[in-house]
Write an enzyme that holds these catalytic residues in place. Sequence first.
Site, PDB file in Angstrom:
ATOM      1  N   ARG A 124       0.834  -1.206   0.000  1.00 17.94           N
ATOM      2  CA  ARG A 124       0.000   0.000   0.000  1.00 17.94           C
ATOM      3  C   ARG A 124       0.867   1.252   0.000  1.00 17.94           C
ATOM      4  O   ARG A 124       0.523   2.267  -0.608  1.00 17.94           O
ATOM      5  CB  ARG A 124      -0.934   0.003   1.221  1.00 17.94           C
ATOM      6  CG  ARG A 124      -1.668   1.333   1.426  1.00 17.94           C
ATOM      7  CD  ARG A 124      -2.745   1.242   2.475  1.00 17.94           C
ATOM      8  NE  ARG A 124      -2.312   0.623   3.702  1.00 17.94           N
ATOM      9  CZ  ARG A 124      -1.603   1.229   4.660  1.00 17.94           C
ATOM     10  NH1 ARG A 124      -1.231   2.490   4.521  1.00 17.94           N
ATOM     11  NH2 ARG A 124      -1.250   0.573   5.741  1.00 17.94           N
ATOM     12  N   TYR A 157     -17.057  17.378 -14.851  1.00 19.80           N
ATOM     13  CA  TYR A 157     -17.476  15.977 -14.966  1.00 19.80           C
ATOM     14  C   TYR A 157     -18.526  15.653 -13.904  1.00 19.80           C
ATOM     15  O   TYR A 157     -18.413  16.090 -12.754  1.00 19.80           O
ATOM     16  CB  TYR A 157     -16.251  15.072 -14.828  1.00 19.80           C
ATOM     17  CG  TYR A 157     -16.559  13.615 -14.599  1.00 19.80           C
ATOM     18  CD1 TYR A 157     -17.291  12.884 -15.526  1.00 19.80           C
ATOM     19  CD2 TYR A 157     -16.121  12.963 -13.452  1.00 19.80           C
ATOM     20  CE1 TYR A 157     -17.578  11.546 -15.311  1.00 19.80           C
ATOM     21  CE2 TYR A 157     -16.399  11.630 -13.233  1.00 19.80           C
ATOM     22  CZ  TYR A 157     -17.130  10.921 -14.159  1.00 19.80           C
ATOM     23  OH  TYR A 157     -17.416   9.607 -13.944  1.00 19.80           O
ATOM     24  N   ASP A 212      -7.893  19.240 -14.351  1.00 20.89           N
ATOM     25  CA  ASP A 212      -8.317  17.846 -14.320  1.00 20.89           C
ATOM     26  C   ASP A 212      -8.492  17.357 -15.748  1.00 20.89           C
ATOM     27  O   ASP A 212      -9.432  17.748 -16.437  1.00 20.89           O
ATOM     28  CB  ASP A 212      -9.640  17.720 -13.542  1.00 20.89           C
ATOM     29  CG  ASP A 212     -10.126  16.274 -13.481  1.00 20.89           C
ATOM     30  OD1 ASP A 212      -9.348  15.367 -13.849  1.00 20.89           O
ATOM     31  OD2 ASP A 212     -11.279  16.061 -13.073  1.00 20.89           O
ATOM     32  N   LYS A 219      -8.463   6.251 -19.418  1.00 21.99           N
ATOM     33  CA  LYS A 219      -8.864   6.316 -20.811  1.00 21.99           C
ATOM     34  C   LYS A 219      -7.674   6.170 -21.769  1.00 21.99           C
ATOM     35  O   LYS A 219      -7.312   5.073 -22.167  1.00 21.99           O
ATOM     36  CB  LYS A 219      -9.608   7.633 -21.071  1.00 21.99           C
ATOM     37  CG  LYS A 219     -11.049   7.640 -20.578  1.00 21.99           C
ATOM     38  CD  LYS A 219     -11.215   7.749 -19.075  1.00 21.99           C
ATOM     39  CE  LYS A 219     -12.658   7.951 -18.668  1.00 21.99           C
ATOM     40  NZ  LYS A 219     -12.806   8.013 -17.202  1.00 21.99           N
TER      41      LYS A 219
END
Length: 423
Positions: free
Chosen positions: A73, A126, A203, A210
């Site tokens: 982690r 978004y 952003d 993508k």
Amino acid sequence: MAPVALGSPLASHSHIDALKKHERDALNGFGTRAIHVGSDPDPSTGAVIPAISLSTTYKQDGVGNHKGFEYSRSGNPNRNALERTLASLESGGAHALAFASGSSTTATVLQSLGPNAHIVSVNDVYGGTFRYMTRVAKENQGLDTTFIDLENADEEQVNEAIRENTKLIWIESPTNPTLRLIDIPRIVSIAKGHPSHPLVLVDNTFILTKYVNGHSDVVMGAIIVPAHHTALRDRLAFLQNAIGAVPSAYDSWLAQRGAKTLHLRMKEHGRNALLVARALEKSPYVEEVIYPGLASHPRHELARRSLSPHAARFVEAEAEHNTDGSFPFGGMISFRIRGGLAEAERFLSSTHLFTLAESLGGVESLAELPALMTHGSIPPAERAALGIGENLIRLSVGVEEGADLVWDVEQALQAAVEGTDSA
């Protein structure tokens, strides 16, 4: 001035310096960095492609004496390698932190602002970001968000939106799905001149899950910051580890693999999108085409100015094929079909190559209806104000043969508007 003779020490040194400069430039190309940075051959096996490190824990030679990894982690060889790749690809980037999704990246950034902060956000944000800002961060940490049209707002309007406790200006450019373009240097200049000195975040909602990965099989996000924001990087790295929203080793490996062909795919995405956009612009079944690369787009010149250096070189090389001034500007197109919801739904059910699905940026072409899909969480009145109507269709143009994609769009448009059977 006396001429310098060939073979003189001065000429020799100049020639060597020129060769060294060319060598440095050649090794600094976008595609070269995507392939090589973070992908050194394995020193123990010589493997050219990094192995997938699935171990969750790492042997220590003594208490606190380890090889840079303790627990997955907190750090993993594949994630660290991907972060190096991403930092090298972003113009001006120095530090990158990878997260399990774009949404977890958004959440971490906003949590880093602390309680009762204020941010200014582009209004055409978004849908998932809008939801987090207004439904999660507002309720859980008292975050207040002012949404404004950063594309058209003048300096006075932007300054009036910034408050004493404004810590961040949130930009998307191009926005999703209306592809609005924001003059980022102008907003940065306004932020620097305001007494509150808010950070400016851009952003790129189109990037990691993508286009960087490019194969529709990874969900991921990342934060990339410049060298002068080391303290911010450290704060975000602390939250990355404390919250634990980190990508798996396998997803990191897949994304880094995808990054190696990003420069090749983006060129073809852009070429194909320009072909499709031109076909849409000529179609009697289309009310409006939104593609900033088209010479007819009102923000076309800003689109050109916003190109990164390597993208600008590609566009310049393509100029001989685009005599009208249009140029490839990514693979995303939005358009308004003539009619309404019924015509939009018929179009989406009539395509053969464009798959009806959310997301974007994969090698395959996708199509969706933002008002009822990706942006359904935005209240109807606000969607209408943003121009996200029921006849707005978003296309993610893939890397299939361009002529086939044009054919698919044209036959689906005819079927949708005329009511004829699709081919």
